[in-house]
Structure formats: structure tokens, C-alpha cells
Design an enzyme around this catalytic site. Structure first.
Site, PDB file in Angstrom:
ATOM      1  N   ASN A  20      16.431 -14.145-113.672  1.00  0.00           N
ATOM      2  CA  ASN A  20      16.270 -13.394-112.421  1.00  0.00           C
ATOM      3  C   ASN A  20      14.827 -13.275-111.943  1.00  0.00           C
ATOM      4  O   ASN A  20      14.580 -12.799-110.840  1.00  0.00           O
ATOM      5  CB  ASN A  20      16.899 -11.986-112.529  1.00  0.00           C
ATOM      6  CG  ASN A  20      18.386 -12.080-112.768  1.00  0.00           C
ATOM      7  OD1 ASN A  20      19.087 -12.781-112.045  1.00  0.00           O
ATOM      8  ND2 ASN A  20      18.891 -11.409-113.803  1.00  0.00           N
TER       9      ASN A  20
ATOM     10  N   ASN B  25       7.941 -13.618-120.604  1.00  0.00           N
ATOM     11  CA  ASN B  25       8.711 -12.535-119.996  1.00  0.00           C
ATOM     12  C   ASN B  25      10.171 -12.968-120.086  1.00  0.00           C
ATOM     13  O   ASN B  25      10.649 -13.761-119.272  1.00  0.00           O
ATOM     14  CB  ASN B  25       8.302 -12.285-118.545  1.00  0.00           C
ATOM     15  CG  ASN B  25       9.022 -11.058-117.976  1.00  0.00           C
ATOM     16  OD1 ASN B  25       9.985 -10.558-118.574  1.00  0.00           O
ATOM     17  ND2 ASN B  25       8.567 -10.578-116.827  1.00  0.00           N
TER      18      ASN B  25
ATOM     19  N   ALA C  87      15.881  -9.680-119.076  1.00  0.00           N
ATOM     20  CA  ALA C  87      16.883  -8.866-119.771  1.00  0.00           C
ATOM     21  C   ALA C  87      17.238  -9.418-121.155  1.00  0.00           C
ATOM     22  O   ALA C  87      17.724  -8.666-122.010  1.00  0.00           O
ATOM     23  CB  ALA C  87      18.130  -8.751-118.901  1.00  0.00           C
TER      24      ALA C  87
HETATM   25  O1  CA2 Z   1       9.696  -5.697-116.247  1.00  0.00           O
HETATM   26  C1  CA2 Z   1      10.002  -6.860-116.547  1.00  0.00           C
HETATM   27  O2  CA2 Z   1       9.245  -7.807-116.398  1.00  0.00           O
HETATM   28  C2  CA2 Z   1      11.421  -7.134-117.071  1.00  0.00           C
HETATM   29  O3  CA2 Z   1      11.331  -8.159-118.058  1.00  0.00           O
HETATM   30  C3  CA2 Z   1      12.227  -7.594-115.878  1.00  0.00           C
HETATM   31  C4  CA2 Z   1      13.707  -7.799-116.195  1.00  0.00           C
HETATM   32  C5  CA2 Z   1      14.283  -6.569-116.887  1.00  0.00           C
HETATM   33  O4  CA2 Z   1      15.632  -6.810-117.260  1.00  0.00           O
HETATM   34  C6  CA2 Z   1      13.474  -6.178-118.109  1.00  0.00           C
HETATM   35  O5  CA2 Z   1      14.038  -5.005-118.661  1.00  0.00           O
HETATM   36  C7  CA2 Z   1      12.037  -5.913-117.735  1.00  0.00           C
HETATM   37  C8  CA2 Z   1      14.502  -8.050-114.923  1.00  0.00           C
HETATM   38  C9  CA2 Z   1      13.990  -9.153-114.075  1.00  0.00           C
HETATM   39  C10 CA2 Z   1      14.726  -9.088-112.774  1.00  0.00           C
HETATM   40  O6  CA2 Z   1      13.869  -9.550-111.772  1.00  0.00           O
HETATM   41  C11 CA2 Z   1      14.231  -9.293-110.497  1.00  0.00           C
HETATM   42  C12 CA2 Z   1      13.308  -9.603-109.538  1.00  0.00           C
HETATM   43  C13 CA2 Z   1      13.558  -9.342-108.238  1.00  0.00           C
HETATM   44  C14 CA2 Z   1      14.774  -8.799-107.857  1.00  0.00           C
HETATM   45  C15 CA2 Z   1      15.705  -8.509-108.812  1.00  0.00           C
HETATM   46  C16 CA2 Z   1      15.447  -8.757-110.135  1.00  0.00           C
END
Ligand code: CA2
Length: 146
Positions: free
Chosen positions: A11, A74, A77
Site C-alpha cells: 500500500n 518499510n 502492515a
Molecule cells: O507508518 C508506516 O510507515 C507504516 O509502515 C505504514 C503501513 C502501516 O500498516 C504500518 O502500521 C505503519 C500502512 C501503509 C499504507 O499506506 C497508505 C498510504 C496512503 C494511503 C493509504 C495507505
């Protein structure tokens, strides 16, 4: 010259397009360009890869053995679920910095658990896109000591 892999998981290709309040307005392409520029300034090269698939991320970690000296990861999830990613890092023993845009410890309880943390050399979270700079600088400093 040190060679770094900047590996982004599921994502993160959507960065800058949705949920700007949580993840900011910077796109993944902008972050990747910044990583290349920061790595160059630090005397390293950076290759950027993103995948939404757990197996592809594992393959990228395996491939890194022959190509790269360290990884900024990174895992999105998968951080909170993937024993397989943890095993890939542990088995290849490539120095890996865990990176998150958000402060995972200040968010929902399920984000507090990281399968990456025990096999990473360190974790950076909560600093948004600037965290990638911090991670690259920390990784280059670590690799230069080795
Ligand atoms: O904070 C971070 O970088 C995370 O790795 C991002 C993940 C999340 O599941 C981790 O707990 C923390 C989620 C990435 C989702 O990215 C998106 C970007 C734009 C819109 C929706 C989701």
C-alpha cells in the site's frame, strides 16, 4: 561504494494519494528520488523497490544478498504479521533498518508488535518521509563501521 536497497511494502505505492492526515502528501516516487539523492550525498547508491506481495518482498531480501550491503525496510502492515519476512532478514543477515512514516507505538495496539524489530539493527518511526533520510544516514554510518 556501499549499495543500499530501499524496500517498501504493501500500500505504500498509494502514498500522497489517500489518507494524507496519517501518511502525508509526499508520494512514493518523491520519497524514492529523495533516497537516491541522500544516499549519493552519503557516498552510497540506492535501489528502490516496492511490492504489495509478501513473497516478492522476501525474494527482494534474498536477492539483496548478492547485490546490496544493507536494507532500509518499510514493511507496511507485514511488519505486524510476517514471520516469513523476519526469517528472510535473519537468514540473509543483511543489516536492515526498520522504518515507518508514522509512530507505530502511538497508534493501535496491533501496530505496537513488530516482527522486524528483533532482526533489525534499529528502528526509526514517526518522522514521516524524513525518516528515510535518518535511516539511510544511520545505515551508512553502521556499514562504514563494520
Ligand atoms: O507508518 C508506516 O510507515 C507504516 O509502515 C505504514 C503501513 C502501516 O500498516 C504500518 O502500521 C505503519 C500502512 C501503509 C499504507 O499506506 C497508505 C498510504 C496512503 C494511503 C493509504 C495507505
Amino acid at each position: 561504494m556501499l549499495s543500499l536497497l530501499i524496500l517498501n511494502g504493501p500500500n505504500l505505492n498509494l502514498l500522497g494519494t489517500r489518507q494524507p492526515k496519517v501518511y502525508g502528501k509526499t508520494t512514493l516516487s518523491e520519497i524514492e528520488a529523495m533516497c537516491v539523492s541522500i544516499a549519493t550525498k552519503a557516498g552510497a547508491s540506492a535501489t528502490c523497490v516496492q511490492s504489495n506481495h509478501e513473497g516478492a518482498l522476501i525474494d527482494a531480501i534474498h536477492d539483496a544478498r548478492a547485490k546490496h550491503d544493507g536494507i532500509v525496510l518499510n514493511a507496511g502492515a507485514y511488519t505486524h504479521t510476517s514471520v516469513a519476512l523476519m526469517d528472510a532478514i535473519a537468514s540473509t543477515q543483511i543489516p536492515t533498518v526498520e522504518l515507518h512514516l508514522s509512530n507505530i507505538h502511538a497508534r493501535e495496539e496491533f501496530r505496537h508488535k513488530s516482527y522486524i524489530a528483533p532482526v533489525a539493527i534499529g528502528q526509526i518511526c514517526g518522522f514521516g518521509p524524513d525518516g528515510y533520510r535518518l535511516a539511510i544516514e544511520a545505515l551508512v554510518a553502521h556499514l562504514s563501521k563494520a
